[in-house]
Design a protein around this motif. Structure first.
Motif, mmCIF file in Angstrom:
data_model
loop_
_atom_site.group_PDB
_atom_site.id
_atom_site.type_symbol
_atom_site.label_atom_id
_atom_site.label_comp_id
_atom_site.label_asym_id
_atom_site.label_seq_id
_atom_site.Cartn_x
_atom_site.Cartn_y
_atom_site.Cartn_z
ATOM 1 N N ARG A 154 0.846 -1.199 0.000
ATOM 2 C CA ARG A 154 0.000 0.000 0.000
ATOM 3 C C ARG A 154 0.880 1.248 0.000
ATOM 4 N N THR A 155 0.400 2.294 -0.667
ATOM 5 C CA THR A 155 1.188 3.515 -0.758
ATOM 6 C C THR A 155 1.286 4.246 0.583
ATOM 7 N N ASP A 156 0.436 3.870 1.566
ATOM 8 C CA ASP A 156 0.538 4.469 2.899
ATOM 9 C C ASP A 156 1.184 3.517 3.907
ATOM 10 N N PHE A 157 1.892 2.490 3.412
ATOM 11 C CA PHE A 157 2.509 1.501 4.292
ATOM 12 C C PHE A 157 3.724 2.109 5.007
ATOM 13 N N ASP A 158 3.862 1.752 6.291
ATOM 14 C CA ASP A 158 4.995 2.217 7.090
ATOM 15 C C ASP A 158 5.956 1.048 7.282
ATOM 16 N N LYS A 159 7.168 1.161 6.745
ATOM 17 C CA LYS A 159 8.129 0.064 6.802
ATOM 18 C C LYS A 159 8.596 -0.239 8.217
ATOM 19 N N ASN A 160 8.410 0.687 9.135
ATOM 20 C CA ASN A 160 8.833 0.474 10.520
ATOM 21 C C ASN A 160 7.866 -0.391 11.321
ATOM 22 N N THR A 161 6.776 -0.808 10.707
ATOM 23 C CA THR A 161 5.794 -1.636 11.417
ATOM 24 C C THR A 161 6.086 -3.121 11.294
ATOM 25 N N VAL A 165 12.934 -9.875 9.524
ATOM 26 C CA VAL A 165 12.576 -11.240 9.137
ATOM 27 C C VAL A 165 11.291 -11.228 8.309
ATOM 28 N N GLU A 166 10.307 -10.447 8.752
ATOM 29 C CA GLU A 166 9.050 -10.365 8.009
ATOM 30 C C GLU A 166 9.275 -9.764 6.625
ATOM 31 N N GLU A 167 10.164 -8.827 6.539
ATOM 32 C CA GLU A 167 10.485 -8.238 5.241
ATOM 33 C C GLU A 167 11.148 -9.259 4.317
ATOM 34 N N GLY A 168 12.019 -10.110 4.850
ATOM 35 C CA GLY A 168 12.643 -11.164 4.052
ATOM 36 C C GLY A 168 11.622 -12.185 3.581
ATOM 37 N N VAL A 169 10.650 -12.528 4.442
ATOM 38 C CA VAL A 169 9.584 -13.455 4.053
ATOM 39 C C VAL A 169 8.771 -12.870 2.900
ATOM 40 N N PHE A 170 8.512 -11.563 2.969
ATOM 41 C CA PHE A 170 7.753 -10.911 1.898
ATOM 42 C C PHE A 170 8.539 -10.919 0.586
ATOM 43 N N ALA A 171 9.847 -10.785 0.649
ATOM 44 C CA ALA A 171 10.677 -10.740 -0.561
ATOM 45 C C ALA A 171 10.620 -12.049 -1.340
ATOM 46 N N ILE A 172 10.413 -13.189 -0.648
ATOM 47 C CA ILE A 172 10.356 -14.471 -1.350
ATOM 48 C C ILE A 172 8.933 -14.830 -1.794
ATOM 49 N N LEU A 181 0.972 -6.171 4.377
ATOM 50 C CA LEU A 181 1.500 -6.524 3.062
ATOM 51 C C LEU A 181 0.690 -7.678 2.480
ATOM 52 N N PHE A 182 0.661 -7.787 1.159
ATOM 53 C CA PHE A 182 -0.121 -8.827 0.487
ATOM 54 C C PHE A 182 0.721 -9.449 -0.618
#
Length: 271
Positions: A154-161, A165-172, A181-182
């Protein structure tokens, strides 16, 4: 001779006494008879008219009301129905308010208004679907890009939330639970569908699973501009998603009750 005997008998002292006794007996019999007749006549008159109840004196004082009523008198099993008190009897308002009803105070919301205000409105939702393909060769032609990744931010997503590890899971290609995230993947026919998306604007990134890009070339400036502000560990995210595979980045809008069809063909693989 006979008249002389009668006159002589009348002059006897017991004659008057017997006469008085006889008259007294006659009087007693007549009194008893008249009393019986009076009693019977009165009894018949009462039966004919019927007994009349004595009217009770009405008062203007209302009966005491128990504020908490169980609908049952003490020591009895019969339910009682409350009788409203009119304004003429209590001299107060025209319509008495039942004690069981909530009393609203001026300037304060009612119980119903507070309940509506505290009830959260449901989030408006939409959906996204599409088909991801690639070109095998000029002879075979179009084939489904099986397992292609679809990432939505989402364009209003805050990366600090989210965590690293969760960001790495999203990358795959997986969306962490409750992260905002979706993600999705193309099936064996190249089709994908992501539902229950909150309405709004998203950056969509489609990463091919069947085509490769020229790794000697840097990643385009467009995806960096669109995605980097939402990623904490950009280099790690880049190496796991965009470094060696073909990708496509765009901005889409999800509308309420609508399913957006967004498809893409990656063409031929680089090698």
């Amino acid at each position: 001779m006979a008249e002389a005997k009668t006159a002589k008998a009348a002059k006897k002292p017991g004659f008057f006494k017997e006469l008085l006794t006889f008259l007294l007996v006659i009087a007693i019999i007549l009194g008893i008879a008249s009393g019986a007749i009076f009693y019977l006549s009165g009894k018949n008159l009462e039966d004919l008219l019927g007994s009349r109840p004595v009217a009770k004196k009405e008062t203007n004082q209302p009966a005491p009301v128990n504020p908490v009523s169980t609908g049952q008198e003490a020591g009895a099993n019969q339910q009682s129905t409350p009788v409203p008190v009119s304004s003429e009897e209590n001299g107060a308002t025209d319509a008495a308010m039942p004690t069981a009803y909530p009393v609203e105070t001026a300037g304060q919301p009612s119980n119903v208004e507070e309940q509506v205000a505290r009830t959260a409105l449901p989030t408006q939702k939409g959906a996204l679907k599409g088909t991801i393909t690639w070109q095998y060769n000029d002879f075979v032609g179009t084939k489904p890009d099986v397992n292609a990744k679809i990432l939505l931010i989402r364009t209003d997503f805050d990366k600090n939330t989210i965590t690293d590890v969760e960001e790495g899971v999203f990358a795959i290609g997986l969306a962490p639970k409750n992260s905002g995230l979706f993600a999705g993947k193309a099936n064996g026919y190249g089709n994908y569908e992501i539902g229950n998306l909150p309405v709004g604007e998203y950056h969509i990134t489609i990463v091919s699973a069947q085509t490769n890009r020229n790794i000697m070339l840097p990643v385009d400036e467009y995806p960096i501009t669109k995605l980097k502000p939402y990623i904490q560990k950009w280099d790690a995210f880049l190496s796991m998603s965009l470094l060696d595979k073909k990708y496509h980045v765009a901005t889409i809008t999800i509308e309420e009750g609508q399913t957006l069809d967004f498809s893409h063909d990656f063409g031929n693989t680089y090698f």
